[in-house]
Scaffold this motif. Sequence first.
Motif, PDB file in Angstrom:
ATOM      1  N   HIS A  78     118.128  48.901  67.360  1.00  0.00           N
ATOM      2  CA  HIS A  78     117.151  47.864  67.140  1.00  0.00           C
ATOM      3  C   HIS A  78     117.939  46.561  66.689  1.00  0.00           C
ATOM      4  O   HIS A  78     118.963  46.593  66.464  1.00  0.00           O
ATOM      5  CB  HIS A  78     116.136  48.100  66.073  1.00  0.00           C
ATOM      6  N   VAL A  79     117.063  45.446  66.944  1.00  0.00           N
ATOM      7  CA  VAL A  79     117.490  44.227  66.424  1.00  0.00           C
ATOM      8  C   VAL A  79     117.344  43.996  64.985  1.00  0.00           C
ATOM      9  O   VAL A  79     116.407  44.558  64.396  1.00  0.00           O
ATOM     10  CB  VAL A  79     116.515  42.856  66.919  1.00  0.00           C
ATOM     11  N   VAL A  80     118.479  43.567  64.354  1.00  0.00           N
ATOM     12  CA  VAL A  80     118.440  43.563  62.752  1.00  0.00           C
ATOM     13  C   VAL A  80     117.500  42.345  62.486  1.00  0.00           C
ATOM     14  O   VAL A  80     117.574  41.239  62.982  1.00  0.00           O
ATOM     15  CB  VAL A  80     119.843  43.309  62.356  1.00  0.00           C
ATOM     16  N   PRO A  81     116.365  42.756  61.720  1.00  0.00           N
ATOM     17  CA  PRO A  81     115.333  41.608  61.412  1.00  0.00           C
ATOM     18  C   PRO A  81     116.014  40.473  60.817  1.00  0.00           C
ATOM     19  O   PRO A  81     117.030  40.571  59.883  1.00  0.00           O
ATOM     20  CB  PRO A  81     114.254  42.501  60.518  1.00  0.00           C
ATOM     21  N   GLY A  82     115.812  39.366  61.336  1.00  0.00           N
ATOM     22  CA  GLY A  82     116.399  37.962  60.711  1.00  0.00           C
ATOM     23  C   GLY A  82     117.778  37.592  61.128  1.00  0.00           C
ATOM     24  O   GLY A  82     118.400  36.845  60.652  1.00  0.00           O
ATOM     25  N   SER A  83     118.188  38.199  62.273  1.00  0.00           N
ATOM     26  CA  SER A  83     119.605  38.315  62.789  1.00  0.00           C
ATOM     27  C   SER A  83     119.837  37.043  63.610  1.00  0.00           C
ATOM     28  O   SER A  83     121.237  36.927  63.812  1.00  0.00           O
ATOM     29  CB  SER A  83     119.954  39.515  62.801  1.00  0.00           C
ATOM     30  N   LEU A  84     118.925  36.525  64.168  1.00  0.00           N
ATOM     31  CA  LEU A  84     119.200  35.284  65.163  1.00  0.00           C
ATOM     32  C   LEU A  84     120.002  34.394  64.501  1.00  0.00           C
ATOM     33  O   LEU A  84     119.513  33.716  63.368  1.00  0.00           O
ATOM     34  CB  LEU A  84     117.814  34.869  65.623  1.00  0.00           C
ATOM     35  N   THR A  85     121.129  34.061  64.918  1.00  0.00           N
ATOM     36  CA  THR A  85     121.912  33.145  64.448  1.00  0.00           C
ATOM     37  C   THR A  85     122.803  32.211  65.479  1.00  0.00           C
ATOM     38  O   THR A  85     122.879  32.780  66.481  1.00  0.00           O
ATOM     39  CB  THR A  85     123.059  33.845  63.808  1.00  0.00           C
ATOM     40  N   GLU A  86     123.127  31.187  65.304  1.00  0.00           N
ATOM     41  CA  GLU A  86     123.973  30.294  66.280  1.00  0.00           C
ATOM     42  C   GLU A  86     125.344  30.118  65.781  1.00  0.00           C
ATOM     43  O   GLU A  86     125.668  30.255  64.679  1.00  0.00           O
ATOM     44  CB  GLU A  86     123.291  28.743  66.232  1.00  0.00           C
ATOM     45  N   ALA A  87     126.256  30.497  66.771  1.00  0.00           N
ATOM     46  CA  ALA A  87     127.632  30.453  66.651  1.00  0.00           C
ATOM     47  C   ALA A  87     128.249  29.160  67.479  1.00  0.00           C
ATOM     48  O   ALA A  87     127.752  28.797  68.426  1.00  0.00           O
ATOM     49  CB  ALA A  87     128.270  31.658  67.176  1.00  0.00           C
ATOM     50  N   PRO A  88     129.479  28.702  66.947  1.00  0.00           N
ATOM     51  CA  PRO A  88     129.867  27.515  67.685  1.00  0.00           C
ATOM     52  C   PRO A  88     130.552  27.805  69.011  1.00  0.00           C
ATOM     53  O   PRO A  88     130.499  26.876  70.168  1.00  0.00           O
ATOM     54  CB  PRO A  88     131.135  27.125  66.606  1.00  0.00           C
ATOM     55  N   ASN A  89     130.749  29.076  69.244  1.00  0.00           N
ATOM     56  CA  ASN A  89     131.073  29.587  70.750  1.00  0.00           C
ATOM     57  C   ASN A  89     131.093  31.103  70.939  1.00  0.00           C
ATOM     58  O   ASN A  89     130.915  31.905  69.811  1.00  0.00           O
ATOM     59  CB  ASN A  89     132.508  28.802  71.024  1.00  0.00           C
ATOM     60  N   LEU A  90     131.270  31.430  72.234  1.00  0.00           N
ATOM     61  CA  LEU A  90     131.435  33.066  72.331  1.00  0.00           C
ATOM     62  C   LEU A  90     132.601  33.419  71.628  1.00  0.00           C
ATOM     63  O   LEU A  90     132.318  35.058  71.304  1.00  0.00           O
ATOM     64  CB  LEU A  90     131.297  33.117  73.987  1.00  0.00           C
ATOM     65  N   GLY A  91     133.686  32.985  71.619  1.00  0.00           N
ATOM     66  CA  GLY A  91     134.724  33.728  71.049  1.00  0.00           C
ATOM     67  C   GLY A  91     134.349  33.917  69.736  1.00  0.00           C
ATOM     68  O   GLY A  91     134.852  35.111  68.995  1.00  0.00           O
ATOM     69  N   TYR A  92     133.604  33.355  68.934  1.00  0.00           N
ATOM     70  CA  TYR A  92     133.176  33.492  67.590  1.00  0.00           C
ATOM     71  C   TYR A  92     132.190  35.100  67.423  1.00  0.00           C
ATOM     72  O   TYR A  92     132.707  36.006  66.879  1.00  0.00           O
ATOM     73  CB  TYR A  92     132.287  32.591  66.674  1.00  0.00           C
ATOM     74  N   VAL A  93     131.342  35.210  68.490  1.00  0.00           N
ATOM     75  CA  VAL A  93     130.659  36.398  68.721  1.00  0.00           C
ATOM     76  C   VAL A  93     131.750  37.629  69.100  1.00  0.00           C
ATOM     77  O   VAL A  93     131.559  38.802  68.582  1.00  0.00           O
ATOM     78  CB  VAL A  93     129.374  36.431  69.568  1.00  0.00           C
ATOM     79  N   GLU A  94     132.764  37.411  69.961  1.00  0.00           N
ATOM     80  CA  GLU A  94     133.584  38.127  70.222  1.00  0.00           C
ATOM     81  C   GLU A  94     134.621  38.842  69.210  1.00  0.00           C
ATOM     82  O   GLU A  94     134.902  40.065  68.967  1.00  0.00           O
ATOM     83  CB  GLU A  94     134.581  37.679  71.435  1.00  0.00           C
ATOM     84  N   GLY A  95     134.703  37.801  68.251  1.00  0.00           N
ATOM     85  CA  GLY A  95     135.358  38.143  67.055  1.00  0.00           C
ATOM     86  C   GLY A  95     134.948  39.228  66.112  1.00  0.00           C
ATOM     87  O   GLY A  95     135.389  39.991  65.458  1.00  0.00           O
ATOM     88  N   LEU A  96     133.488  38.771  66.204  1.00  0.00           N
ATOM     89  CA  LEU A  96     132.661  39.715  65.263  1.00  0.00           C
ATOM     90  C   LEU A  96     132.760  41.089  65.920  1.00  0.00           C
ATOM     91  O   LEU A  96     132.684  42.246  65.329  1.00  0.00           O
ATOM     92  CB  LEU A  96     131.203  39.353  65.214  1.00  0.00           C
ATOM     93  N   ALA A  97     132.477  41.224  67.046  1.00  0.00           N
ATOM     94  CA  ALA A  97     132.701  42.744  67.894  1.00  0.00           C
ATOM     95  C   ALA A  97     133.975  43.259  67.767  1.00  0.00           C
ATOM     96  O   ALA A  97     133.883  44.568  67.640  1.00  0.00           O
ATOM     97  CB  ALA A  97     132.259  42.492  69.467  1.00  0.00           C
ATOM     98  N   ASP A  98     135.006  42.496  67.569  1.00  0.00           N
ATOM     99  CA  ASP A  98     136.327  43.313  67.492  1.00  0.00           C
ATOM    100  C   ASP A  98     136.726  43.727  66.047  1.00  0.00           C
ATOM    101  O   ASP A  98     137.691  44.353  65.640  1.00  0.00           O
ATOM    102  CB  ASP A  98     137.395  42.372  67.811  1.00  0.00           C
TER     103      ASP A  98
END
Length: 133
Positions: free
Chosen positions: A111-131
Motif C-alpha cells: 500500500h501507499v504509506v499515508p502522507g508519503s507524497l513528497t517532492e524530490a529535486p530529481n529522479l536520482g534522489y529517488v533511485e538513491g532511496l531505492a538503493d
Amino acid sequence: MSREQRPNPRLNEDLLFNEAPGGPPRYSPMTAGPVHYLTIADREGEVIGYAWANDEDDAAGWEVRKAGGDEAFNKGARWARKLHDAKARGVAPTAALAEMIHESDLTKSSHVVPGSLTEAPNLGYVEGLADQE
C-alpha cells in the motif's frame, strides 16, 4: 566422396533487430526535472519501493527497494502495472500518483504509506532511496 558436414550459413548471420512501431503507451522512464514520489510498503510496514512522476516530461516509473529482494520486486509489479494502466487511459503522471493514493488499501499485500507524497529535486534522489540498505 566426403561426408564432412558443413555448418548452416544462416547460423553465422548477424541478427537484425528492428523496433516495431506501436505497442502499449508508456510514460518516459527518464526526467531531469523534479519528481513527486510515493513510498510503498508491505503489510508489515517494510518499504518495498517508490512510485515517481514528472508531468513536464510525461515521465513516471517504479523503483524497487533493492534491500527488499525478490519479494519487493514481485509486490512492486502491481504498482508498475498501475502506472502502465494510467498511461493507457491518458492520465497525467502526477494524477496517476493521486489515483494510487486514493485507491490504496492497507489490507492488500502492499500500500501507499499515508502522507508519503513528497517532492524530490530529481529522479536520482529517488533511485538513491531505492538503493539504500
